[in-house]
Design a protein around this motif. Structure first.
Motif, PDB file in Angstrom:
ATOM      1  N   ARG A  31      35.232  69.740  -9.773  1.00  0.00           N
ATOM      2  CA  ARG A  31      34.415  68.595  -8.967  1.00  0.00           C
ATOM      3  C   ARG A  31      35.336  67.682  -8.051  1.00  0.00           C
ATOM      4  NH1 ARG A  31      36.002  66.247 -13.943  1.00  0.00           N
ATOM      5  NH2 ARG A  31      35.905  63.865 -13.980  1.00  0.00           N
ATOM      6  N   TYR A  77      60.827  63.027 -14.593  1.00  0.00           N
ATOM      7  CA  TYR A  77      59.632  62.996 -13.876  1.00  0.00           C
ATOM      8  C   TYR A  77      60.085  62.673 -12.310  1.00  0.00           C
ATOM      9  CZ  TYR A  77      54.448  63.264 -13.681  1.00  0.00           C
ATOM     10  OH  TYR A  77      53.143  63.174 -13.184  1.00  0.00           O
ATOM     11  N   ILE A 111      46.858  61.136  -7.311  1.00  0.00           N
ATOM     12  CA  ILE A 111      45.751  60.030  -6.986  1.00  0.00           C
ATOM     13  C   ILE A 111      46.224  59.547  -5.595  1.00  0.00           C
ATOM     14  CG2 ILE A 111      45.002  57.687  -7.431  1.00  0.00           C
ATOM     15  CD1 ILE A 111      45.516  58.309 -10.283  1.00  0.00           C
ATOM     16  N   LEU A 155      45.122  66.723 -17.585  1.00  0.00           N
ATOM     17  CA  LEU A 155      46.253  67.720 -17.149  1.00  0.00           C
ATOM     18  C   LEU A 155      47.605  67.455 -16.778  1.00  0.00           C
ATOM     19  CD1 LEU A 155      43.809  70.272 -15.481  1.00  0.00           C
ATOM     20  CD2 LEU A 155      44.183  70.041 -17.970  1.00  0.00           C
TER      21      LEU A 155
HETATM   22  N1  THG Z   1      48.122  57.672 -12.184  1.00  0.00           N
HETATM   23  C1  THG Z   1      48.913  57.424 -10.749  1.00  0.00           C
HETATM   24  N2  THG Z   1      49.549  58.609 -10.375  1.00  0.00           N
HETATM   25  C2  THG Z   1      49.778  59.677 -11.147  1.00  0.00           C
HETATM   26  C3  THG Z   1      48.871  59.632 -12.369  1.00  0.00           C
HETATM   27  C4  THG Z   1      48.218  58.426 -12.889  1.00  0.00           C
HETATM   28  N3  THG Z   1      50.200  60.726 -10.613  1.00  0.00           N
HETATM   29  C5  THG Z   1      50.471  61.803 -11.468  1.00  0.00           C
HETATM   30  C6  THG Z   1      49.422  61.971 -12.429  1.00  0.00           C
HETATM   31  N4  THG Z   1      48.897  60.823 -13.151  1.00  0.00           N
HETATM   32  C7  THG Z   1      48.292  62.802 -11.795  1.00  0.00           C
HETATM   33  N5  THG Z   1      47.284  63.147 -12.657  1.00  0.00           N
HETATM   34  C8  THG Z   1      46.197  62.825 -13.105  1.00  0.00           C
HETATM   35  C9  THG Z   1      45.270  63.411 -13.922  1.00  0.00           C
HETATM   36  C10 THG Z   1      43.949  62.715 -14.184  1.00  0.00           C
HETATM   37  C11 THG Z   1      43.509  61.696 -13.752  1.00  0.00           C
HETATM   38  C12 THG Z   1      44.644  60.950 -12.908  1.00  0.00           C
HETATM   39  C13 THG Z   1      45.712  61.485 -12.666  1.00  0.00           C
HETATM   40  C14 THG Z   1      42.309  60.913 -14.164  1.00  0.00           C
HETATM   41  N6  THG Z   1      41.108  61.789 -14.003  1.00  0.00           N
HETATM   42  C15 THG Z   1      40.102  61.067 -14.494  1.00  0.00           C
HETATM   43  C16 THG Z   1      39.806  61.913 -15.714  1.00  0.00           C
HETATM   44  O1  THG Z   1      39.900  63.065 -15.941  1.00  0.00           O
HETATM   45  O2  THG Z   1      38.879  61.145 -16.378  1.00  0.00           O
HETATM   46  C17 THG Z   1      38.951  61.442 -13.574  1.00  0.00           C
HETATM   47  C18 THG Z   1      39.365  60.958 -12.318  1.00  0.00           C
HETATM   48  C19 THG Z   1      38.193  60.811 -11.017  1.00  0.00           C
HETATM   49  O3  THG Z   1      37.177  60.779 -11.725  1.00  0.00           O
HETATM   50  O4  THG Z   1      38.444  60.855  -9.895  1.00  0.00           O
HETATM   51  O5  THG Z   1      42.120  59.762 -14.026  1.00  0.00           O
HETATM   52  O6  THG Z   1      47.789  58.480 -13.817  1.00  0.00           O
HETATM   53  N7  THG Z   1      48.802  56.344 -10.039  1.00  0.00           N
END
Ligand code: THG
Length: 379
Positions: free
Chosen positions: A265, A33, A111, A246
């Protein structure tokens, strides 16, 4: 294809500050990754799943690289990259924000963290955002340095994450709000810790800025978590599909828009200050919104016994018509059915629609459902 063959490791499959501890814990496998090792499990997919839902795990997610934007134009470049309005991204906050190209197609879904006035970290999924962001900065002669920072995220996930974090970093860590960060003393440093992570079970991400402290941090967390049954873990395929999280490259690619991905959103289409000059893909996404999307991310329940997770997209059909594809699928031991995330043509998106999945070992009946799956939502 090639299932079970070992991964050849070289300098390109970069290690992390935690790799020796991870390897000593005996992972069942690794994936790659962002050109870096990511373990995929330890006690087995289902065992790891139940443990993540019931206890707490420490994850080496250093492969979530931080693309650092530093300089006077750091926030200007961050806003150019994403269609989410970053005007409320103050120091101490993080935001999930789709990064898209000028045609409104997904480059990444990071993020974004505001570390300082003139310093932003883009915590990337698996694509080379530093090249994209660096190219934009150079082409627009922006006053910003784009680098991959020496920052190594370690996640603490599960219902007992607060107890472990409090034991290591102090009780104040319990007060952190979702997608907020603060600095906490550890080993003579002040570590940036956020309440976030790629599971729906809750927890923290520790952004270690000194790689030489990797073992020290890992060991302190494992020791503090001993009585709480902490184990090394990894993003879990079952848990994240149930939660509707996702995966870039699996569930969505450069072909898809954030609206097709259900990220509505996180798209600030009504924010008037966002223009193609300030947010590259904003007008493309607005245009798509006004026409309506032609396909959409949906959940799928796939009938029959446990499937083998896909290693390529599985076509979806209704009768003789191709209507989409499945990017991720797995057996859920809790729901006693196969669960999946699919991109489905608009006409077939309604919950309850019957479709056919063309898996690698045959055709299965399936039904379109909402994400997240029952009991999979964020706690
Ligand atoms: N943490 C960090 N970096 C990342 C990820 C992570 N980079 C790659 C990948 N994961 C990015 N993808 C996501 C997908 C979903 C979320 C975070 C990263 C997530 N979503 C919340 C939910 O769906 O419940 C909503 C977020 C919000 O409300 O803003 O957490 O995991 N450092």
């Amino acid at each position: 294809v090639n299932a079970g063959a070992p991964l050849s490791i070289s300098r390109r499959t970069r290690r992390t500050p935690y790799s020796d501890r991870v390897q000593a814990a005996g992972p069942t496998g690794y994936t790659v990754y962002n050109h870096m090792l990511l373990p995929t499990g330890f006690a087995g997919l289902e065992d790891d799943y139940w443990h993540l839902r019931e206890a707490v795990q420490v994850w080496d997610v250093a492969c979530e690289r931080q693309v650092q934007l530093a300089g006077h134009d750091a926030m200007r470049l961050a806003q150019l990259l994403t269609v989410r309005d970053l005007s409320s991204l103050t120091i101490g906050r993080c935001m999930y924000a789709p990064v898209v190209d000028q045609y409104g197609r997904m480059i990444n879904d990071p993020i974004i963290t505001r570390v300082d006035d003139e310093r932003v970290w883009v915590s990337i999924a698996d694509s080379d955002v530093a090249l994209w962001a660096g190219g934009l900065a150079a082409g627009m002669a922006m006053e910003v340095d784009v680098t991959e920072a020496d920052v190594w995220p370690l996640a603490l996930q599960g219902p007992l994450a607060d107890d472990v974090a409090a034991a290591v970093f102090g009780d104040e860590v319990r007060q952190l709000g979702f997608f907020r960060w603060a600095r906490f003393a550890f080993g003579g440093e002040h570590l940036l810790i956020a309440r976030s992570g790629w599971s729906a079970q809750g927890g923290f991400e520790i952004y270690l800025e000194d790689a030489s402290m990797g073992f020290y941090l890992w060991d302190a967390i494992v020791q503090a978590g001993e009585e709480l049954d902490i184990r090394p873990g990894a993003p879990n395929l079952i848990e994240r599909i149930e939660g509707g999280l996702l995966s870039y490259g699996n569930d969505m690619t450069r072909e898809h828009s954030p609206l097709e991905c259900g990220l509505d959103r996180f798209c600030s289409l009504d924010t008037v200050s966002l223009t193609p000059q300030t947010s590259l893909g904003i007008d493309a996404v607005r245009a798509e919104a006004s026409l309506g999307v032609t396909r959409r991310i949906r959940g799928l329940v796939i009938d029959g016994d446990a499937i083998t997770p896909p290693t390529e997209a599985w076509p979806l059909s209704v009768g003789d018509i191709a209507i989409g594809s499945v990017g991720s699928a797995v057996w859920s031991p809790r729901l006693s059915t196969n669960v999946a995330i699919a991109m489905v043509g608009r006409r077939w998106c309604a919950s309850g629609t019957a479709v056919l999945v063309h898996t690698s070992d045959g055709v299965r009946d399936a039904t379109v459902v909402d994400l997240p799956f029952p009991g999979g939502a964020r706690r």
